[in-house]
Design a protein around this motif. Structure first.
Motif, PDB file in Angstrom:
ATOM      1  N   GLN A 179     -33.719 -22.680  15.820  1.00  0.00           N
ATOM      2  CA  GLN A 179     -33.514 -22.254  14.443  1.00  0.00           C
ATOM      3  C   GLN A 179     -33.899 -20.781  14.304  1.00  0.00           C
ATOM      4  N   SER A 180     -33.127 -20.090  13.499  1.00  0.00           N
ATOM      5  CA  SER A 180     -33.473 -18.696  13.228  1.00  0.00           C
ATOM      6  C   SER A 180     -32.994 -18.313  11.840  1.00  0.00           C
ATOM      7  N   CYS A 232     -28.802 -22.822  12.965  1.00  0.00           N
ATOM      8  CA  CYS A 232     -29.277 -23.949  13.761  1.00  0.00           C
ATOM      9  C   CYS A 232     -28.290 -24.182  14.902  1.00  0.00           C
ATOM     10  N   GLU A 233     -28.794 -24.075  16.120  1.00  0.00           N
ATOM     11  CA  GLU A 233     -27.966 -24.269  17.311  1.00  0.00           C
ATOM     12  C   GLU A 233     -28.641 -25.289  18.226  1.00  0.00           C
ATOM     13  N   GLN A 234     -27.834 -26.214  18.768  1.00  0.00           N
ATOM     14  CA  GLN A 234     -28.401 -27.192  19.706  1.00  0.00           C
ATOM     15  C   GLN A 234     -27.554 -27.261  20.980  1.00  0.00           C
ATOM     16  N   LEU A 261     -36.046 -27.580   8.044  1.00  0.00           N
ATOM     17  CA  LEU A 261     -35.983 -28.134   9.394  1.00  0.00           C
ATOM     18  C   LEU A 261     -34.577 -28.617   9.708  1.00  0.00           C
ATOM     19  N   CYS A 262     -34.101 -28.213  10.853  1.00  0.00           N
ATOM     20  CA  CYS A 262     -32.823 -28.697  11.361  1.00  0.00           C
ATOM     21  C   CYS A 262     -33.104 -29.749  12.426  1.00  0.00           C
ATOM     22  N   THR A 284     -34.239 -35.096  17.038  1.00  0.00           N
ATOM     23  CA  THR A 284     -34.909 -33.976  17.690  1.00  0.00           C
ATOM     24  C   THR A 284     -34.890 -32.820  16.705  1.00  0.00           C
ATOM     25  N   PHE A 285     -36.058 -32.229  16.478  1.00  0.00           N
ATOM     26  CA  PHE A 285     -36.181 -31.200  15.451  1.00  0.00           C
ATOM     27  C   PHE A 285     -36.275 -29.805  16.053  1.00  0.00           C
ATOM     28  N   GLY A 286     -35.791 -28.839  15.280  1.00  0.00           N
ATOM     29  CA  GLY A 286     -36.055 -27.456  15.592  1.00  0.00           C
ATOM     30  C   GLY A 286     -37.424 -27.052  15.069  1.00  0.00           C
ATOM     31  N   ALA A 287     -37.804 -25.806  15.324  1.00  0.00           N
ATOM     32  CA  ALA A 287     -39.136 -25.326  14.928  1.00  0.00           C
ATOM     33  C   ALA A 287     -39.218 -24.926  13.474  1.00  0.00           C
TER      34      ALA A 287
END
Lengths: 115, 110
Positions: free
Chosen positions: A6-7, A23-25, A90-91, A105-108
């Motif tokens: 996440q940014s 949000c990129e996964q 949160l993404c 699964t979560f990003g920061a």
């Protein structure tokens, strides 16, 4: 390593401005989600997407918009119509949202502050 | 209305203590209950429970689900300062509904 990015981590904006959170996964997950976390409250669902080019509103979608043009990416735009945008966002992603037993699964997270 | 309630909201213990965190729920078409640990930012997955009475264990952490009484507990034995975090409980229902509780903030004092 696979995960969710996440940014930005911290973002300040003035009232009346739109802002987009990235949000990129790289987990090859089908489903992606955006949650908002406020002190003293549980995570609340803003939008989710089960597949590319499709997304659904969550419980608090007003004032937000999303897109899902690629499987890996699910950006969230906080518009000026969102009355209380200051929050921690949160993404998350999951392999398959249709099973009803999906582990996220979560990003920061991204902390947005409106000045 | 579907809801998930966690208790206590916060808890302060000393290292070495054992703690029990509670999660009760009222939802339609229950599928699973999940526990997450959130230290500073990203919640990390701990357990997923789908069947009553089967304990899940991971080191000093364990959890069990009671589908008749509609609750789950998360136990942490011999607590350490690294256990300090917010513990989130979430319940999944139907095809794509996930409800989170407000979380329990655990603080472990040396």
């Amino acid at each position: 390593d696979g995960g969710i990015t996440q940014s930005p981590k911290y973002l300040f904006r003035k009232e009346g401005q739109n802002v987009t959170l990235s949000c990129e996964q790289n987990l090859n997950h089908d489903a992606m989600y955006w949650y908002r976390q406020d002190p003293g409250q549980g995570l609340r669902l803003i939008y989710y997407s089960q597949i590319v080019n499709d997304f659904q509103k969550g419980d608090i979608a007003e004032g937000y918009s999303v897109s899902r043009e690629k499987k890996e990416s699910f950006p969230l735009t906080v518009t000026s119509a969102q009355k209380n945008p200051t929050a921690f966002y949160l993404c998350a992603s999951s392999r398959d949202s249709s099973s009803g037993a999906n582990v996220l699964t979560f990003g920061a997270g991204s902390r947005l502050t409106v000045l | 209305e579907d809801k998930v309630v966690q208790s206590p909201l916060s808890l302060v213990v000393h290292e070495g203590d054992t703690v029990t965190l509670n999660c009760s729920y009222e939802v339609t078409n229950f599928r699973s209950l999940l526990w997450y640990k959130q230290e500073k930012k990203a919640p990390t997955f701990l357990f997923m429970l789908t069947s009553s009475g089967i304990e899940k264990k991971s080191g000093r952490l364990s959890s069990i689900l009671d589908k008749k009484e509609l609750f789950s507990i998360l136990n942490i034995t011999a607590t350490q300062t690294g256990d300090s975090a917010v513990y989130l409980c979430a319940v999944t229902t139907g095809a794509n509904n996930l409800f989170f509780g407000t979380g329990t903030r655990l603080t472990v004092i040396p």
